[in-house]
Design a protein around this motif. Structure first.
Motif, short mmCIF file in Angstrom:
data_model
loop_
_atom_site.label_atom_id
_atom_site.label_comp_id
_atom_site.label_asym_id
_atom_site.label_seq_id
_atom_site.Cartn_x
_atom_site.Cartn_y
_atom_site.Cartn_z
N GLY A 138 43.54 -45.75 23.37
CA GLY A 138 42.55 -45.89 22.31
C GLY A 138 41.36 -46.73 22.67
N ASP A 139 41.26 -47.18 23.94
CA ASP A 139 40.12 -47.98 24.38
C ASP A 139 38.91 -47.10 24.61
N ILE A 140 37.73 -47.63 24.30
CA ILE A 140 36.48 -46.88 24.39
C ILE A 140 35.74 -47.26 25.67
N TYR A 141 35.18 -46.26 26.33
CA TYR A 141 34.44 -46.47 27.57
C TYR A 141 33.11 -45.72 27.53
N ASN A 189 19.75 -53.59 20.03
CA ASN A 189 19.99 -54.97 19.68
C ASN A 189 18.75 -55.78 20.02
N GLN A 190 18.87 -57.07 20.15
CA GLN A 190 17.69 -57.91 20.38
C GLN A 190 17.04 -57.63 21.74
N TYR A 191 17.84 -57.18 22.71
CA TYR A 191 17.34 -57.08 24.08
C TYR A 191 17.26 -55.66 24.62
N PHE A 192 18.07 -54.75 24.09
CA PHE A 192 18.16 -53.41 24.66
C PHE A 192 18.11 -52.34 23.59
N GLU A 193 17.67 -51.15 24.02
CA GLU A 193 17.81 -49.95 23.21
C GLU A 193 18.61 -48.95 24.04
N VAL A 194 19.62 -48.35 23.45
CA VAL A 194 20.46 -47.38 24.15
C VAL A 194 20.49 -46.09 23.34
N TRP A 195 20.52 -44.99 24.04
CA TRP A 195 20.58 -43.71 23.35
C TRP A 195 21.38 -42.71 24.19
N ASP A 196 21.53 -41.51 23.62
CA ASP A 196 22.40 -40.49 24.20
C ASP A 196 23.86 -40.95 24.17
N MET A 197 24.18 -41.81 23.20
CA MET A 197 25.55 -42.31 23.04
C MET A 197 26.32 -41.30 22.19
N LEU A 198 26.59 -40.19 22.80
CA LEU A 198 27.23 -39.06 22.15
C LEU A 198 28.62 -38.85 22.76
N ILE A 220 39.61 -38.54 26.43
CA ILE A 220 38.98 -37.49 25.63
C ILE A 220 37.69 -38.05 25.06
N PRO A 221 36.76 -37.18 24.64
CA PRO A 221 35.52 -37.69 24.04
C PRO A 221 35.81 -38.48 22.77
N ALA A 222 35.15 -39.61 22.63
CA ALA A 222 35.28 -40.41 21.40
C ALA A 222 34.55 -39.71 20.27
N THR A 223 34.95 -39.99 19.06
CA THR A 223 34.26 -39.42 17.91
C THR A 223 33.00 -40.24 17.61
N SER A 224 32.11 -39.67 16.83
CA SER A 224 30.88 -40.38 16.46
C SER A 224 31.19 -41.66 15.70
N ILE A 225 32.21 -41.63 14.84
CA ILE A 225 32.59 -42.82 14.08
C ILE A 225 33.10 -43.91 15.02
N GLU A 226 33.91 -43.53 16.01
CA GLU A 226 34.42 -44.50 16.98
C GLU A 226 33.30 -45.11 17.81
N ILE A 227 32.33 -44.29 18.16
CA ILE A 227 31.17 -44.78 18.92
C ILE A 227 30.37 -45.76 18.08
N ASP A 228 30.10 -45.40 16.83
CA ASP A 228 29.35 -46.28 15.93
C ASP A 228 30.06 -47.62 15.76
N THR A 229 31.38 -47.57 15.59
CA THR A 229 32.17 -48.79 15.38
C THR A 229 32.14 -49.67 16.62
N TYR A 230 32.29 -49.04 17.78
CA TYR A 230 32.31 -49.79 19.05
C TYR A 230 30.97 -50.48 19.30
N LEU A 231 29.86 -49.74 19.12
CA LEU A 231 28.54 -50.32 19.36
C LEU A 231 28.23 -51.42 18.34
N ALA A 232 28.68 -51.24 17.12
CA ALA A 232 28.48 -52.28 16.11
C ALA A 232 29.22 -53.56 16.51
N ALA A 233 30.43 -53.40 17.07
CA ALA A 233 31.19 -54.57 17.51
C ALA A 233 30.50 -55.28 18.66
N LEU A 234 29.71 -54.55 19.44
CA LEU A 234 28.96 -55.14 20.54
C LEU A 234 27.63 -55.75 20.08
#
Length: 213
Positions: free
Chosen positions: A200-203, A181-190, A154-168
């Motif tokens: 519960g794993d995020i992809y 981050n230092q090397y990349f910019e990513v967007w459309d992470m909706l 199912i689609p992840a929530t915005s909070i789950e996305i924010d948490t996952y990207l922060a962990a990365l």
């Protein structure tokens, strides 16, 4: 949930080249070489050189020469059509999803290849492999990439996305779904591009990515 989330994050070494990326690099290098030869041929004939047109013709020739061409009339052989997005037409077959990209966002085959390399480097759990080219002969050529299908998701929530990207190691920017981050910019992470499976794993299944210059 938090423990499961952090365990799901890839531990792949940044120095370790994904096997999918090795092949994408090889094809991209050969396409660049073909483009240079084609451009030189056009200049010798005193014709105007349009890089996008050169890239399209070079890709078509390369695909047909290397048995990597799928006629557009045979595109449904890839699988059952899925929901299409802004730039991808989707076809699902068993555990795989094929994405036919119209280059609307990238504007270039080689730019799109670079985005796939970036994706595989950052989000190896949903790595892309190059499959073939398709299109209208002599006109529009589109690359096809294949990705493992994330089942029962199912689609992840915005909070789950924010948490996952922060962990990365990504920092959230001012626009929703945009991180860097230092090397990349990513967007459309909706939510439409980020899935959560039954464990519960995020992809990250799709994202716009660019390297910092």
């Amino acid at each position: 949930m938090a423990d499961d989330l952090f365990e799901s994050i890839s531990q792949r070494s940044s120095a370790e080249e994904a096997p999918e990326n090795i092949r994408i690099h090889e094809i991209a290098d050969e396409l660049r070489r073909c483009c240079q030869l084609y451009e030189a041929k056009l200049r010798d004939g005193e014709k105007d050189v349009n890089h996008f047109e050169v890239e399209q013709r070079a890709a078509e020739l390369y695909a047909k020469r290397n048995n990597l061409w799928i006629p557009l009339s045979n595109i449904f052989d890839l699988g059952v059509p899925g929901p299409s997005g802004n730039e991808n037409d989707l076809y699902v077959s068993n555990n795989l999803i094929y994405k036919v990209n119209n280059l609307l966002n990238s504007g270039s085959i080689l730019t799109h290849f670079d985005k796939m390399i970036c994706h595989n480097t950052l989000f190896y759990e949903t790595a892309y492999s190059f499959h073939a080219f398709t299109g209208i002969e002599g006109r529009t050529i589109m690359p096809i990439f294949v990705q493992r299908l994330v089942k029962n998701a199912i689609p992840a929530t915005s909070i789950e996305i924010d948490t996952y990207l922060a962990a990365l190691g990504f920092n959230k920017m001012g626009t929703e779904g945009r991180f860097k981050n230092q090397y990349f910019e990513v967007w459309d992470m909706l939510p439409r591009n980020v899935l959560k499976d039954s464990d519960g794993d995020i992809y990250i299944v799709d994202a716009e990515i660019k390297r910092h210059v």
